[in-house]
Design an enzyme around this catalytic site. Structure first.
Site, PDB file in Angstrom:
ATOM      1  N   LYS A   1      41.595  40.303  48.091  1.00 21.84           N
ATOM      2  CA  LYS A   1      41.394  39.959  49.506  1.00 21.84           C
ATOM      3  C   LYS A   1      42.244  40.779  50.474  1.00 21.84           C
ATOM      4  O   LYS A   1      41.736  41.261  51.490  1.00 21.84           O
ATOM      5  CB  LYS A   1      41.625  38.457  49.724  1.00 21.84           C
ATOM      6  CG  LYS A   1      40.516  37.562  49.161  1.00 21.84           C
ATOM      7  CD  LYS A   1      40.804  36.095  49.414  1.00 21.84           C
ATOM      8  CE  LYS A   1      39.600  35.215  49.095  1.00 21.84           C
ATOM      9  NZ  LYS A   1      39.371  35.060  47.634  1.00 21.84           N
TER      10      LYS A   1
ATOM     11  N   TYR B   1      41.472  39.117  40.780  1.00 24.03           N
ATOM     12  CA  TYR B   1      40.713  38.135  41.553  1.00 24.03           C
ATOM     13  C   TYR B   1      41.081  38.156  43.038  1.00 24.03           C
ATOM     14  O   TYR B   1      40.889  39.155  43.704  1.00 24.03           O
ATOM     15  CB  TYR B   1      40.857  36.738  40.926  1.00 24.03           C
ATOM     16  CG  TYR B   1      40.103  36.593  39.618  1.00 24.03           C
ATOM     17  CD1 TYR B   1      38.707  36.686  39.582  1.00 24.03           C
ATOM     18  CD2 TYR B   1      40.763  36.389  38.410  1.00 24.03           C
ATOM     19  CE1 TYR B   1      37.996  36.566  38.381  1.00 24.03           C
ATOM     20  CE2 TYR B   1      40.057  36.268  37.205  1.00 24.03           C
ATOM     21  CZ  TYR B   1      38.689  36.356  37.205  1.00 24.03           C
ATOM     22  OH  TYR B   1      37.985  36.249  36.033  1.00 24.03           O
ATOM     23  N   SER B   2      41.658  37.082  43.576  1.00 21.07           N
ATOM     24  CA  SER B   2      41.840  36.998  45.036  1.00 21.07           C
ATOM     25  C   SER B   2      42.926  37.917  45.583  1.00 21.07           C
ATOM     26  O   SER B   2      43.065  38.021  46.806  1.00 21.07           O
ATOM     27  CB  SER B   2      42.114  35.553  45.461  1.00 21.07           C
ATOM     28  OG  SER B   2      40.921  34.808  45.377  1.00 21.07           O
ATOM     29  N   MET B   3      43.675  38.605  44.733  1.00 19.23           N
ATOM     30  CA  MET B   3      44.568  39.652  45.240  1.00 19.23           C
ATOM     31  C   MET B   3      43.753  40.863  45.693  1.00 19.23           C
ATOM     32  O   MET B   3      44.297  41.813  46.245  1.00 19.23           O
ATOM     33  CB  MET B   3      45.619  40.031  44.194  1.00 19.23           C
ATOM     34  CG  MET B   3      46.785  39.039  44.178  1.00 19.23           C
ATOM     35  SD  MET B   3      47.916  39.184  42.758  1.00 19.23           S
ATOM     36  CE  MET B   3      48.469  40.883  42.884  1.00 19.23           C
TER      37      MET B   3
ATOM     38  N   TYR C   1      39.803  27.657  52.505  1.00 19.26           N
ATOM     39  CA  TYR C   1      39.667  28.831  51.632  1.00 19.26           C
ATOM     40  C   TYR C   1      38.191  29.026  51.272  1.00 19.26           C
ATOM     41  O   TYR C   1      37.501  28.058  50.954  1.00 19.26           O
ATOM     42  CB  TYR C   1      40.491  28.598  50.376  1.00 19.26           C
ATOM     43  CG  TYR C   1      40.843  29.837  49.600  1.00 19.26           C
ATOM     44  CD1 TYR C   1      41.202  31.014  50.239  1.00 19.26           C
ATOM     45  CD2 TYR C   1      40.845  29.815  48.213  1.00 19.26           C
ATOM     46  CE1 TYR C   1      41.551  32.143  49.514  1.00 19.26           C
ATOM     47  CE2 TYR C   1      41.197  30.928  47.475  1.00 19.26           C
ATOM     48  CZ  TYR C   1      41.538  32.093  48.130  1.00 19.26           C
ATOM     49  OH  TYR C   1      41.873  33.207  47.411  1.00 19.26           O
TER      50      TYR C   1
END
Length: 407
Positions: free
Chosen positions: A78, A74-76, A192
């Site tokens: 980014k 997921y947001s890793m 965020y």
């Protein structure tokens, strides 16, 4: 699979006996039914001092959690998207303070929420356009629909601004977002948001290639991140973990079966904010690239000065000083934000062990990583439990890893 050498903990200033405390912590999380399975990697000074898996990657099939288990990060995603856009920055394609309207005219003449009630949003004109720096630092005024705390969040949901489940293209969802009001004037508040998805689209527009192709050819393949991608191919399905949420009995309840997951479907939207799957070994290669200031095994993706800028705090203070905490993969007190990472400013204010200048992020399924340049250390936590706020496992692991430093 990362081939970095396993090293004797004491040789890199860590206590093997103290690192052993992580074993008991991992086993308790599994035995108490909080997590189905998890893995932890601790690297320091070029070697892996600790790497262990516990529990199951897939309870229904009895598949053990392993070093090469593929998880939804997921947001890793980014930081990898931020790396990609900064590679284009290094080519002189744009400046950080350039308005994104240079490349995305759909963001011209934006409005900003000034209030509202009963579903009506009152707006005022944006004072200026969103810049690249605003997107990289989450100060753009954009938001996430899943926050469910403002009228703008509700508009994101009703207008289909969702980069995880949409059948539309990346560009089409970005254009939907551009038509909606901002939560705050660009550059004024930390919030965020979908900003990194917009950055992924900007990578495509500026490079003239689909975002997933650029990421694969310019980032993942050169780094040897062979198990990282927006889709898990059929031959890797046996290694793909199930995803869970805390069930009514407190134990992990299945929410995404790997055999039917949208992460195995071709043609899915490629979300720069949260679309990748990866392994501990692959993500360690990215962490080592960053620790080495942009170079790994003879391959340089970024210059040293760019990495230093990327991992500096770009806010006026910590995140708590830049707006009302709503949701993120980090606490707000004592933590700033760089170009794609949270940045530790003050461990005493953050109330956890750490080092000023250490940078980090996490993903919605409770994954996390942090990189500590001063200690020459990187830590990766992989598991699959949503939401990431269910248990304080990231802070617990920070204490367990930092207390093992003995030099």
């Amino acid at each position: 699979m990362d081939m970095v050498v396993r090293t004797d903990a004491e040789a890199v200033g860590l206590s093997s006996q103290r690192l052993g405390r992580i074993d008991g912590w991992m086993d308790r999380l599994v035995e108490e039914g909080k997590l189905a399975g998890l893995s932890v990697t601790v690297a320091r000074r070029g070697g892996v001092a600790y790497r262990r898996s516990a529990g199951l990657a897939d309870q229904a099939r009895g598949t053990a959690m392993a070093e090469d288990t593929i998880v939804r990060i997921y947001s890793m995603t980014k930081p990898l998207t931020s790396l990609a856009i900064l590679m284009l920055y290094e080519e002189g394609r744009f400046q950080l303070d350039d308005p994104i309207t240079r490349f995305l005219p759909c963001f011209r003449d934006q409005r900003v929420m000034a209030g509202g009630a009963r579903g009506r949003v009152e707006t005022v004109p944006a004072v200026r356009d969103i810049s690249f720096r605003d997107l990289l630092t989450h100060t753009s005024g954009l938001t996430y629909g899943f926050m469910e705390s403002t009228l703008v969040d509700a508009l994101y949901r009703s207008e289909g601004v969702d980069f995880q489940t949409s059948d539309a293209t990346l560009g089409e969802v970005v254009e939907r977002a551009a038509r909606l009001p901002l939560l705050a004037q660009p550059g004024t508040a930390w919030n965020y948001s979908i900003a990194t998805d917009v950055l992924g689209h900007l990578v495509a527009v500026i490079s003239g290639r689909p975002f997933e192709d650029f990421l694969q050819e310019r980032v993942l393949r050169p780094l040897g991140m062979a198990d990282t991608g927006f889709q898990v191919p059929p031959e890797k399905l046996p290694r793909f973990a199930a995803n869970y949420a805390r069930g009514p009995d407190g134990r992990p309840a299945l929410i995404d079966d790997p055999a039917t997951s949208r992460f195995i479907q071709p043609g899915r939207i490629c979300s720069g904010g949260g679309g990748l799957c990866s392994t501990a070994g692959d993500y360690l290669r990215f962490c080592r690239l960053m620790l080495n200031k942009g170079e790994l095994d003879g391959t340089r993706l970024l210059g040293r000065k760019t990495v230093e800028l990327m991992t500096a705090n770009h806010l006026g203070g910590d995140m708590a000083a830049m707006g009302q905490p709503r949701f993120s993969e980090s606490s707000y007190e004592g933590i700033g934000f760089g170009l794609g990472f949270s940045v530790m400013l003050d461990p005493a204010r953050a109330q956890v062990l750490g080092t000023p200048g250490e940078y980090a992020w996490g993903g919605a399924a409770s994954t996390a990583f942090w990189i500590d340049p001063a200690e020459e250390m990187a830590v990766i936590l992989l598991t699959q439990l949503m939401p990431s706020s269910t248990y304080p496992i990231r802070r617990e692991l920070r204490v367990l890893t930092y207390q093992a430093i003995i030099d």
